[in-house]
Design a protein around this motif. Structure first.
Motif, short mmCIF file in Angstrom:
data_model
loop_
_atom_site.label_atom_id
_atom_site.label_comp_id
_atom_site.label_asym_id
_atom_site.label_seq_id
_atom_site.Cartn_x
_atom_site.Cartn_y
_atom_site.Cartn_z
N ALA A 92 0.83 -1.21 0.00
CA ALA A 92 0.00 0.00 0.00
C ALA A 92 0.86 1.26 0.00
O ALA A 92 0.56 2.24 -0.69
N GLU A 93 1.96 1.23 0.74
CA GLU A 93 2.86 2.39 0.79
C GLU A 93 3.52 2.63 -0.56
O GLU A 93 3.68 3.77 -1.00
N ALA A 94 3.90 1.53 -1.23
CA ALA A 94 4.52 1.66 -2.55
C ALA A 94 3.53 2.26 -3.55
O ALA A 94 3.88 3.12 -4.37
N LEU A 95 2.28 1.80 -3.49
CA LEU A 95 1.24 2.33 -4.37
C LEU A 95 1.01 3.82 -4.12
O LEU A 95 0.91 4.62 -5.06
N ASP A 96 0.95 4.20 -2.87
CA ASP A 96 0.71 5.60 -2.51
C ASP A 96 1.81 6.49 -3.07
O ASP A 96 1.55 7.56 -3.64
N ALA A 97 3.07 6.05 -2.92
CA ALA A 97 4.20 6.84 -3.42
C ALA A 97 4.18 6.93 -4.95
O ALA A 97 4.46 7.97 -5.54
N ALA A 128 1.30 6.12 -17.10
CA ALA A 128 1.84 4.85 -16.60
C ALA A 128 0.72 3.98 -16.02
O ALA A 128 -0.11 4.45 -15.25
N SER A 129 0.72 2.70 -16.41
CA SER A 129 -0.28 1.75 -15.91
C SER A 129 0.02 1.41 -14.46
O SER A 129 1.12 0.97 -14.12
N VAL A 130 -0.95 1.62 -13.60
CA VAL A 130 -0.77 1.34 -12.17
C VAL A 130 -0.59 -0.16 -11.94
O VAL A 130 0.32 -0.58 -11.23
N ALA A 131 -1.46 -0.97 -12.53
CA ALA A 131 -1.38 -2.42 -12.33
C ALA A 131 -0.05 -2.98 -12.82
O ALA A 131 0.59 -3.79 -12.14
N ALA A 132 0.38 -2.55 -13.99
CA ALA A 132 1.64 -3.06 -14.55
C ALA A 132 2.82 -2.69 -13.64
O ALA A 132 3.72 -3.50 -13.41
N TRP A 133 2.80 -1.46 -13.12
CA TRP A 133 3.91 -1.02 -12.25
C TRP A 133 3.93 -1.82 -10.96
O TRP A 133 5.00 -2.25 -10.51
#
Length: 247
Positions: A92-97, A128-133
């Motif tokens: 979750a922290e990685a996604l937020d950043a 940038a694709s969120v899911a792919a990242w």
């Protein structure tokens, strides 16, 4: 047109409809009736609030990323040395950043899930694709049941680089949920509470907080990064390595 031909045409059409309903009834029963008749939602655009590694909220609407699955908020995984760390919170922290680096996010509707959530394909403002990242950086997994392998290449890259979850051992989120359902064993520990086992094994502790100047080794810095709520501050560039001058 002869009546016999009309009758045969109607009968064939009825049979086709009946077969289609039977094939799709199982998946349709998970979707509430109001959603079946509702028009397809417009893309959602806005600043996202992160719920967990695969779910965000935009303008009050919960959005589940299409085709991927991230560790649950209370899920723990093992790092390269076998120490437990809160992989769900780390995801979750990685996604937020990642989202904060290029706002707003835009999500295109794919379907409604059984929990009435908007399932969508989301991209940052820079495209940038969120899911792919998330998959490529080992913070989520390609979910073949829904993605049909759309992110298999990103996952292979993450596994080869031992990024995120792939640095150690973990349970696939869908398996973790199945084993932690109501009536099953509770999660290992609540988020934010350190395991006494971890402290005993390592000799480290999350209290008091430390800066890189107060840390004496790379191993110690990595332990704080993976096990303490404030550990992310030791990894300023978000590459998974804390206090790089020590490493």
């Amino acid at each position: 047109m002869p009546r016999r031909l009309i009758f045969l045409t109607v009968a064939a059409a009825s049979a086709f409809v009946a077969e289609w309903v039977m094939k799709h009834s199982e998946s349709m029963q998970d979707i509430p009736a109001p959603y079946l008749s509702a028009p397809e939602p417009h893309p959602l655009i806005g600043v996202a609030s992160v719920i967990d590694g695969d779910t965000i909220e935009v303008h009050g609407q919960r959005i589940r990323f299409n085709g991927i699955d991230a560790p649950e908020s209370k899920q723990y995984c093992d790092d390269a040395k076998g120490f437990e760390y809160p992989c769900g919170r780390r995801s979750a922290e990685a996604l937020d950043a990642f989202l904060a680096a290029s706002r707003p996010v835009q999500c295109t509707f794919a379907e409604w899930d059984r929990y009435h959530r908007f399932v969508g394909d989301c991209r940052r403002a820079d495209g940038a694709s969120v899911a792919a990242w998330m998959v490529e950086h080992g913070q989520a997994l390609d979910w073949p049941r829904y993605s049909h392998g759309a992110y298999a290449a990103q996952q292979a890259k993450a596994e080869a680089a031992k990024s995120g979850l792939w640095v150690g051992k973990f349970e696939a989120p869908w398996d973790w949920r199945a084993s932690h359902a109501v009536g099953a064993a509770p999660a290992k520990q609540p988020l934010g509470i350190m395991s006494r086992k971890l402290v005993a094994q390592s000799g480290y502790s999350c209290e008091p907080r430390r800066t890189c100047k107060q840390i004496s080794s790379c191993e110690e810095a990595q332990w704080y990064l993976q096990n303490c709520s404030w550990g992310g501050k030791l990894d300023r560039d978000g590459d998974g390595v804390a206090c790089e001058t020590l490493c």
